[in-house]
Write a protein that holds these residues in place. Structure first.
Motif, short mmCIF file in Angstrom:
data_model
loop_
_atom_site.label_atom_id
_atom_site.label_comp_id
_atom_site.label_asym_id
_atom_site.label_seq_id
_atom_site.Cartn_x
_atom_site.Cartn_y
_atom_site.Cartn_z
N CYS A 40 40.94 42.43 43.32
CA CYS A 40 42.12 42.60 44.16
C CYS A 40 43.23 43.42 43.53
N MET A 50 39.01 48.81 47.10
CA MET A 50 38.97 47.62 47.96
C MET A 50 38.49 47.99 49.36
N ALA A 66 37.71 37.00 47.97
CA ALA A 66 38.71 37.58 47.08
C ALA A 66 38.45 37.13 45.65
N PRO A 68 40.75 37.20 42.65
CA PRO A 68 42.01 37.43 41.96
C PRO A 68 41.92 37.14 40.47
N GLN A 95 47.47 38.67 45.47
CA GLN A 95 46.17 39.35 45.50
C GLN A 95 45.37 39.02 46.76
N LEU A 96 45.48 37.79 47.24
CA LEU A 96 44.80 37.47 48.50
C LEU A 96 45.38 38.32 49.63
N LEU A 99 43.94 42.01 49.53
CA LEU A 99 42.59 42.17 50.07
C LEU A 99 42.54 41.83 51.55
N TYR A 100 43.30 40.81 51.95
CA TYR A 100 43.28 40.39 53.35
C TYR A 100 43.69 41.53 54.27
#
Length: 247
Positions: A40, A50, A66, A68, A95-96, A99-100
């Motif tokens: 991430c 990513m 994810a 992290p 970090q979530l 990526l989300y």
């Protein structure tokens, strides 16, 4: 582990390049594994990597997770850092979220979270860090499965937070007698023989110590190990499927 139909997940850590640098055989690994843990941006990964990795997972029907880590790209996130639970919470949420955004933009779904490297190992032993990570995951999306070392504080914290959890075993790492991983800095920490890796996975799976099995995507034998582990599990009657977790 689903004992009724012997279901188990095979995961790998991927998307760990950045810029022009690439590591591992991500595309070929995604034809073998059922789940992927995508870097991430802290220990590895960047926006382009990513996005590319999310698209590859979506095309192949591989469950997206994810991955992290600590903000240590030079050390690949494998060096311990003195961080507080609050910092662990903030790093995880950040970090979530990164990526989300890519997952959502591609019309895909994020299924799980697995901390990387030193953060993973620190949270396995430190209840405060584990609880902070679990709370971060719960607040971002309580439907996410939290993946951690079997028997670890991270798995316990996830369950206590009401998350589904998945106990993880490793194909390419050796264990101490107490169930913790042999640190990478010690001789013999890594398994270099595919037959040994398969045997270890089958033992841990049969003992109920694994709902998901990891092959590190940056390892020199990653593709061979993943392929051999998949074959060994299937021959032993296991059905490969993404993590479902335990509430």
């Amino acid at each position: 582990m689903d004992k009724s139909d012997k279901r188990i997940d095979l995961n790998c850590d991927i998307g760990e390049g950045f810029g022009v640098y690439r590591t591992g055989e991500d595309e070929r690994l995604l034809d073998v594994v059922t789940s992927a843990n995508i870097a991430c941006g802290f220990h590895a990964g960047d926006p382009a990597t990513m996005l590319r990795t999310v698209r590859l997972c979506a095309e192949r029907g591989v469950a997206i997770g994810a991955h992290p880590g600590l903000p240590d790209m030079t050390g690949f996130g494998r060096r311990e850092m003195a961080i507080s639970p609050q910092e662990a919470y903030e790093m995880t949420v950040y970090q979530l979220g990164a990526l989300y955004g890519f997952v959502r933009a591609e019309g895909a779904v994020m299924r799980h979270v697995k901390p990387h490297g030193a953060l993973y190992n620190m949270a396995a032993a430190d209840a405060g860090l584990a609880e902070a990570i679990a709370e971060a995951v719960r607040r971002v999306d309580a439907a996410l499965v939290l993946v951690g070392l079997a028997g670890s504080e991270l798995v316990r914290a996830g369950a206590a937070a009401g998350l589904a959890t998945a106990a993880e075993a490793f194909a390419d790492r050796r264990y101490r007698q107490d169930g913790t991983l042999v640190p990478r800095r010690e001789p013999g920490a890594m398994i270099g023989d595919a037959a040994e890796a398969v045997g270890q996975v089958l033992r841990l799976a049969a003992a109920g110590q694994a709902q998901t099995v990891c092959v590190h995507g940056d390892g020199p034998h990653a593709l061979e190990f993943a392929s051999r582990v998949r074959q060994g599990l299937q021959q032993a009657g296991w059905r490969l499927a993404p993590v479902a977790g335990e509430a």
